[in-house]
Enzyme design. Structure first.
Site, PDB file in Angstrom:
ATOM      1  N   HIS A  15       2.585 -16.344  28.469  1.00 58.57           N
ATOM      2  CA  HIS A  15       3.737 -16.208  29.368  1.00 58.57           C
ATOM      3  C   HIS A  15       4.672 -15.100  28.907  1.00 58.57           C
ATOM      4  CE1 HIS A  15       2.650 -19.831  31.613  1.00 58.57           C
ATOM      5  NE2 HIS A  15       2.159 -20.227  30.452  1.00 58.57           N
ATOM      6  N   LYS A  67      12.380   1.437  -1.236  1.00 62.57           N
ATOM      7  CA  LYS A  67      13.035   0.652  -2.298  1.00 62.57           C
ATOM      8  C   LYS A  67      13.897   1.574  -3.159  1.00 62.57           C
ATOM      9  CE  LYS A  67       9.317  -2.697  -3.151  1.00 62.57           C
ATOM     10  NZ  LYS A  67       8.330  -3.125  -4.139  1.00 62.57           N
ATOM     11  N   GLY A 112      -0.350  -9.219  -4.555  1.00 62.44           N
ATOM     12  CA  GLY A 112       0.649 -10.124  -3.972  1.00 62.44           C
ATOM     13  C   GLY A 112       0.168 -10.744  -2.672  1.00 62.44           C
ATOM     14  N   ARG A 113      -0.424  -9.931  -1.797  1.00 64.88           N
ATOM     15  CA  ARG A 113      -0.841 -10.449  -0.490  1.00 64.88           C
ATOM     16  C   ARG A 113      -2.117 -11.274  -0.567  1.00 64.88           C
ATOM     17  NH1 ARG A 113      -0.827  -5.107  -1.094  1.00 64.88           N
ATOM     18  NH2 ARG A 113      -2.721  -3.861  -0.833  1.00 64.88           N
ATOM     19  N   LYS A 136       5.554 -11.891  -8.415  1.00 67.72           N
ATOM     20  CA  LYS A 136       4.523 -11.374  -9.311  1.00 67.72           C
ATOM     21  C   LYS A 136       5.166 -10.531 -10.411  1.00 67.72           C
ATOM     22  CE  LYS A 136       0.485  -8.395  -9.339  1.00 67.72           C
ATOM     23  NZ  LYS A 136      -0.563  -7.712  -8.592  1.00 67.72           N
ATOM     24  N   GLU A 195      15.138  -8.456  -3.786  1.00 73.71           N
ATOM     25  CA  GLU A 195      15.466  -9.574  -2.904  1.00 73.71           C
ATOM     26  C   GLU A 195      15.359 -10.900  -3.649  1.00 73.71           C
ATOM     27  OE1 GLU A 195      13.457  -7.079  -2.233  1.00 73.71           O
ATOM     28  OE2 GLU A 195      13.574  -6.453  -0.134  1.00 73.71           O
ATOM     29  N   GLU A 244      -0.614  -3.863   4.832  1.00 69.92           N
ATOM     30  CA  GLU A 244      -0.293  -3.358   3.495  1.00 69.92           C
ATOM     31  C   GLU A 244      -1.594  -2.910   2.814  1.00 69.92           C
ATOM     32  OE1 GLU A 244       3.380  -4.718   1.003  1.00 69.92           O
ATOM     33  OE2 GLU A 244       1.689  -5.842   0.226  1.00 69.92           O
TER      34      GLU A 244
HETATM   35  O1  F6P Z   1       7.071  -4.395  -1.791  1.00 67.70           O
HETATM   36  C1  F6P Z   1       5.827  -4.926  -1.511  1.00 67.70           C
HETATM   37  C2  F6P Z   1       5.461  -5.980  -2.497  1.00 67.70           C
HETATM   38  O2  F6P Z   1       5.160  -5.407  -3.714  1.00 67.70           O
HETATM   39  C3  F6P Z   1       4.309  -6.814  -1.987  1.00 67.70           C
HETATM   40  O3  F6P Z   1       3.087  -6.240  -2.208  1.00 67.70           O
HETATM   41  C4  F6P Z   1       4.537  -8.083  -2.715  1.00 67.70           C
HETATM   42  O4  F6P Z   1       3.824  -9.131  -2.147  1.00 67.70           O
HETATM   43  C5  F6P Z   1       6.031  -8.218  -2.564  1.00 67.70           C
HETATM   44  O5  F6P Z   1       6.514  -6.905  -2.689  1.00 67.70           O
HETATM   45  C6  F6P Z   1       6.715  -9.117  -3.547  1.00 67.70           C
HETATM   46  O6  F6P Z   1       6.495  -8.717  -4.859  1.00 67.70           O
HETATM   47  P1  F6P Z   1       6.755  -9.674  -6.075  1.00 67.70           P
HETATM   48  O7  F6P Z   1       5.862 -10.874  -5.929  1.00 67.70           O
HETATM   49  O8  F6P Z   1       6.451  -8.889  -7.294  1.00 67.70           O
HETATM   50  O9  F6P Z   1       8.202 -10.101  -6.034  1.00 67.70           O
END
Ligand code: F6P
Length: 555
Positions: free
Chosen positions: A391, A519, A274-275, A209, A215, A360
């Protein structure tokens, strides 16, 4: 919108619930025995979902008080404000409109003076056209070969939704295209997922987003280097990136800066969290896998539940009822966790997906006006598919000391209708699965008394160990089959359950400031990890010694 959130604990309904709690002695055995209508009265339909709340710890009085609570905290007006595009995400000053992503093309919805529906459908059309080109083989890599592997690079909402749905809809996938998902900054993830891939037939979808997530950008750079290295010097690198990288983001300028052709970028909007974004272009890998028709059906499923949530009176409104019940469990019965147990191997990532959606969203200590919450908020969501969980951890659900409300999910029709025909028998294996599904909620609800245990001839000294108290709450959710539409319905159901709980607690379920501190600190600590002594010295002594251990042991 009202001035500030209503404090639920000051409402008459909360007082009524507190009184009900004081004398509350759940007894599902007699509740069922004395009330033949209980199962049908507490079973509800929402689109294709058949939802049985009768084995939950509710009574008619309790339900009436929960519905009064919804009214007194203004659930319907808050819902309507969300659906109308008001800025209910106050800490980010944004509308919350994932529901607009699944509106039909002929709908219209003005947000801040602009009808958003045409742009949603324009983006969908672009994504569908692209998905079709990849699926048909018309989209070629730089060496002229068709794409066989799509690698989504994203994390959190830019990963969990696509991977969960890709797994869930395995029977609907294109037979010649595999999707892989790289999310973790752990280099193992990229290392493993890139292993064995043919760069000439691999397409990367960089999903972010913000297009600034450490990452995702790190993994995207690793993938780009891997691609160019593996393709060798004969190919033009700009051309290779153009043919093998597309992006999904709200930050199209940053996409271009990465070297991805803006033509190959799919946008979305800041009013999609995002979620809540698997139904946006973040679902591009999924759209390639299941095709535009499947994706459209997926969106249709979401929309059916949105309509249900928007228009059904609260007394029959399934997401509202389930959200209110969760409030009852969390705030009055001290439930700290909530299990989601799909009797469907295809849904094996669904609990992980729901963890982000619910935790979240509702893991907050401050209300949307900045004041402290007045009650406990978000519970821990977790789960694994049945029967595997039976199990492993069900022991604690059956006989532990904690209240663990559990949602059991199952489908009438299996994706793989296998029959065990050995030894002259013919056993429909899906029926074995379903027998377990039905048995578990029965055991949890009704338990097994000491008399029953004794009647089985059990030695007296182990009778107590074999007693099941019962009265352990479960919700059973069934649907005809796990189709793209039904998956969309399930996701939307949990989105609106989460919303309902957030409204009662008065929190902003759409921000996520709690992920920021870690972060920031990772960026600050990073030089110390690489050996910078000054940075190391500024850390607390525990962190210093952990970093020292790492530096000593790292080969
Ligand atoms: O760190 C949490 C977050 O902001 C989530 O809410 C989001 O889904 C995820 O990181 C990834 O963010 P982006 O789509 O901006 O890379």
């Amino acid at each position: 919108m009202s001035e500030g959130p209503v404090d639920p604990t000051t409402t008459d309904a909360w007082k009524a619930l507190t009184e009900l709690r004081a004398g509350f002695e759940p007894d599902l055995r007699s509740w069922f025995a004395d009330d033949p209508g209980r199962a049908s009265r507490f079973t509800f339909e929402a689109a294709d979902l058949h939802v049985d709340l009768s084995k939950d710890l509710i009574t008619d009085d309790l339900l009436a008080s929960l519905l009064a609570l919804a009214e007194q905290v203004g659930l319907e007006s808050r819902r309507d404000a969300m659906l109308a595009g008001e800025h209910i995400n106050v800490t980010e000053d944004r509308a919350v409109l994932h529901t607009a992503l699944r509106l039909p093309a002929d709908a219209s919805l003005e947000v801040d003076g602009t009808d958003v529906v045409p742009a949603v459908h324009e983006t969908l059309a672009k994504m569908y056209a692209f998905a079709d080109r990849v699926r048909s083989g018309e989209w070629k890599g730089v060496t002229g070969e068709r794409i066989h592997t799509v690698v989504n690079i994203g994390i959190g909402g830019s990963d969990l939704g696509p991977v969960m749905a890709y797994e869930a809809l395995e029977p609907f996938r294109h037979p010649e295209i595999e999707c892989r998902f790289i999310s973790n900054i752990d280099p193992t993830d990229a290392g493993q997922k890139l292993k064995g891939l043919d760069p000439a037939t691999t397409l990367f979808v960089v999903s972010s987003k913000t297009f600034s997530t450490l990452e995702t950008l790190t993994n995207a750079r690793l993938a780009r280097a891997w691609l160019l290295d593996a393709l060798g010097d004969d190919v033009d690198s700009a051309e290779a990136v153009k043919k093998h990288f597309v992006a999904v983001s709200t930050a199209l300028d940053k996409v271009a800066a990465f070297g991805i052709d803006p033509e190959n970028a799919f946008g979305f909007w800041d009013w999609v969290g995002g979620r809540y974004s698997v139904d946006s272009a973040i679902g591009t890998s999924l759209a390639i896998a299941i095709g535009p028709e499947g994706f459209a059906e997926f969106l249709g499923g979401f929309h059916a539940i949105d309509e249900h949530f928007a228009k059904t009176p609260l007394a029959q409104n399934v997401p509202a009822l389930m959200g209110l019940l969760n409030v009852w469990y969390v705030n009055f019965l001290d439930a700290q966790t909530h299990a989601v147990l799909p009797y469907s191997q295809l849904l094996h990532r669904f609990p992980a997906y729901l963890q982000q959606l619910t935790m979240e969203s509702n893991g907050k200590s401050v209300r949307w006006d900045g004041t402290a919450v007045t009650t406990d908020t978000g519970e821990v969501f977790w789960g694994e598919p049945g029967t595997n969980g039976q199990h492993a951890f069900y022991q604690l659900i059956h006989q532990g000391t904690r209240v663990i409300p559990a949602d059991f999910i199952a489908f009438a029709n299996p994706a793989y209708p296998l029959v065990d025909a050995s030894d002259g028998q013919s056993v429909d294996v899906h029926e074995l699965l379903l027998a377990n599904f039905f048995a578990q909620t029965q055991a949890l609800a009704f338990g097994k008394t000491a008399e029953q245990v004794r009647a089985e001839g059990t030695a007296e000294d182990i009778v107590n160990a074999r007693v099941f108290s019962g009265n352990r709450p479960t919700t059973s959710i069934m649907a005809p089959s796990l189709t793209p539409g039904v998956l969309g319905q399930l996701i939307a159901l949990y989105e609106h359950i989460t919303f309902t709980q957030g409204v009662v607690w008065g929190i902003d379920s759409f921000d996520q400031w709690g992920v920021e501190l870690g972060k920031q600190l990772a960026v600050q600590i990073s030089p110390a990890v690489s050996g910078d002594a000054d940075t190391a010295k500024r850390q607390d002594t525990s962190t210093q010694s952990l970093i020292a251990y790492y530096r000593e042991k790292r080969k």
